[in-house]
Write a protein that holds these residues in place. Structure first.
Motif, PDB file in Angstrom:
ATOM      1  N   TYR A 125       2.666  -0.527   4.967  1.00  0.00           N
ATOM      2  CA  TYR A 125       1.278  -0.945   5.156  1.00  0.00           C
ATOM      3  C   TYR A 125       1.079  -1.403   6.593  1.00  0.00           C
ATOM      4  O   TYR A 125       2.039  -1.651   7.324  1.00  0.00           O
ATOM      5  CB  TYR A 125       0.945  -2.097   4.187  1.00  0.00           C
ATOM      6  CG  TYR A 125       1.953  -3.217   4.276  1.00  0.00           C
ATOM      7  CD1 TYR A 125       1.708  -4.324   5.078  1.00  0.00           C
ATOM      8  CD2 TYR A 125       3.179  -3.140   3.618  1.00  0.00           C
ATOM      9  CE1 TYR A 125       2.658  -5.340   5.207  1.00  0.00           C
ATOM     10  CE2 TYR A 125       4.117  -4.137   3.742  1.00  0.00           C
ATOM     11  CZ  TYR A 125       3.865  -5.229   4.538  1.00  0.00           C
ATOM     12  OH  TYR A 125       4.804  -6.223   4.682  1.00  0.00           O
ATOM     13  N   ILE A 129      -4.181  -4.811   6.232  1.00  0.00           N
ATOM     14  CA  ILE A 129      -4.112  -5.242   4.825  1.00  0.00           C
ATOM     15  C   ILE A 129      -3.770  -6.723   4.757  1.00  0.00           C
ATOM     16  O   ILE A 129      -4.504  -7.528   4.178  1.00  0.00           O
ATOM     17  CB  ILE A 129      -3.066  -4.408   4.042  1.00  0.00           C
ATOM     18  CG1 ILE A 129      -3.464  -2.940   3.968  1.00  0.00           C
ATOM     19  CG2 ILE A 129      -2.798  -5.004   2.662  1.00  0.00           C
ATOM     20  CD1 ILE A 129      -4.669  -2.641   3.104  1.00  0.00           C
ATOM     21  N   THR A 130      -2.654  -7.104   5.339  1.00  0.00           N
ATOM     22  CA  THR A 130      -2.155  -8.476   5.179  1.00  0.00           C
ATOM     23  C   THR A 130      -2.940  -9.511   5.973  1.00  0.00           C
ATOM     24  O   THR A 130      -2.941 -10.687   5.624  1.00  0.00           O
ATOM     25  CB  THR A 130      -0.667  -8.561   5.565  1.00  0.00           C
ATOM     26  OG1 THR A 130      -0.496  -8.076   6.900  1.00  0.00           O
ATOM     27  CG2 THR A 130       0.179  -7.738   4.605  1.00  0.00           C
ATOM     28  N   LEU A 145       0.333  -9.168  -1.487  1.00  0.00           N
ATOM     29  CA  LEU A 145       0.588  -7.741  -1.627  1.00  0.00           C
ATOM     30  C   LEU A 145       1.761  -7.512  -2.582  1.00  0.00           C
ATOM     31  O   LEU A 145       1.679  -6.679  -3.483  1.00  0.00           O
ATOM     32  CB  LEU A 145       0.866  -7.107  -0.261  1.00  0.00           C
ATOM     33  CG  LEU A 145       1.173  -5.614  -0.256  1.00  0.00           C
ATOM     34  CD1 LEU A 145       0.020  -4.806  -0.849  1.00  0.00           C
ATOM     35  CD2 LEU A 145       1.485  -5.159   1.169  1.00  0.00           C
ATOM     36  N   VAL A 164      -4.689  -1.730  -4.825  1.00  0.00           N
ATOM     37  CA  VAL A 164      -4.456  -2.587  -3.654  1.00  0.00           C
ATOM     38  C   VAL A 164      -5.709  -2.628  -2.787  1.00  0.00           C
ATOM     39  O   VAL A 164      -6.160  -3.711  -2.372  1.00  0.00           O
ATOM     40  CB  VAL A 164      -3.230  -2.125  -2.841  1.00  0.00           C
ATOM     41  CG1 VAL A 164      -3.150  -2.848  -1.497  1.00  0.00           C
ATOM     42  CG2 VAL A 164      -1.947  -2.336  -3.635  1.00  0.00           C
ATOM     43  N   VAL A 168      -7.841  -6.008  -1.989  1.00  0.00           N
ATOM     44  CA  VAL A 168      -8.101  -6.485  -0.626  1.00  0.00           C
ATOM     45  C   VAL A 168      -9.608  -6.656  -0.425  1.00  0.00           C
ATOM     46  O   VAL A 168     -10.056  -7.662   0.130  1.00  0.00           O
ATOM     47  CB  VAL A 168      -7.493  -5.529   0.424  1.00  0.00           C
ATOM     48  CG1 VAL A 168      -7.941  -5.906   1.835  1.00  0.00           C
ATOM     49  CG2 VAL A 168      -5.964  -5.541   0.337  1.00  0.00           C
ATOM     50  N   VAL A 183      -2.161   1.751   3.404  1.00  0.00           N
ATOM     51  CA  VAL A 183      -1.089   1.481   2.446  1.00  0.00           C
ATOM     52  C   VAL A 183      -0.491   2.828   2.062  1.00  0.00           C
ATOM     53  O   VAL A 183      -1.215   3.749   1.707  1.00  0.00           O
ATOM     54  CB  VAL A 183      -1.601   0.780   1.162  1.00  0.00           C
ATOM     55  CG1 VAL A 183      -0.450   0.552   0.182  1.00  0.00           C
ATOM     56  CG2 VAL A 183      -2.285  -0.520   1.477  1.00  0.00           C
TER      57      VAL A 183
END
Length: 184
Positions: A125, A129-130, A145, A164, A168, A183
């Motif tokens: 990823y 995302i994070t 995640l 996912v 998010v 991802v």
């Protein structure tokens, strides 16, 4: 062997897009001649240096999977750790690696390996995302995640990725997306 590269260019806009296109061309060219991931990323770094401005660089995770043995040969160039979700629900973070690509000359990258067993899941990823924030300014995070993919590790991959992405988006609850979100 199956090769995979997940990369993220520092910056935004046209300069970053052009740098990514340059990276993609170099990845395709080097993939024809390199069988070792450490050599691949070392050569990629050397090839990217002339086209990287001093404040520009690339993070990447490059891997090569032997489908018969499950051996994943990989190198991490300053990218977020890959998540290796085992069939028993344990998670290994593939944290080892080196510096960003295209930043410093003469870097040597380390050849790392892991074994994927039948039913294991590798999650790669980008920081979009994070680092997606919610209305309180909290990041989505690697831990969340992991919590989302681990119990769903046996889902069809398209459904897992859709989950996912939806999670998010729900986390962000209307906060604008500020970075590319990938991802694999």
């Amino acid at each position: 062997r199956l090769g995979i590269v997940v990369a993220d260019v520092a910056g935004k806009g046209m300069p970053a897009a052009l740098m990514m296109m340059s990276l993609q061309a170099r990845v395709q060219a080097l993939a024809e001649t390199c069988t070792d991931m450490a050599d691949f990323v070392t050569r990629l770094n050397r090839n990217m240096l002339p086209s990287c401005a001093p404040n520009k660089f690339v993070t990447l995770f490059a891997g090569s999977l032997d489908a018969k043995t499950g051996e994943l040969q990989y190198t991490n160039g300053g990218h977020l750790p890959g998540l290796l979700v085992r069939t028993d629900g344990s998670v290994e973070r593939l944290t080892e690696g080196g510096m960003f690509v295209g930043l410093l000359p003469n870097l040597q990258y380390e050849r790392l390996s892991a074994t994927l067993n039948e039913g294991d899941l590798l999650v790669l990823y980008t920081d979009g995302i994070t680092e997606q924030e919610n209305a309180k300014g909290d990041d989505y995070g690697v831990e969340r995640l992991e919590q989302e993919v681990t119990p769903r590790r046996d889902w069809p991959l398209d459904k897992l990725i859709a989950h996912v992405n939806a999670d998010v988006a729900a986390w962000a609850a209307g906060v604008p997306v500020s970075d590319d979100q990938t991802v694999v």
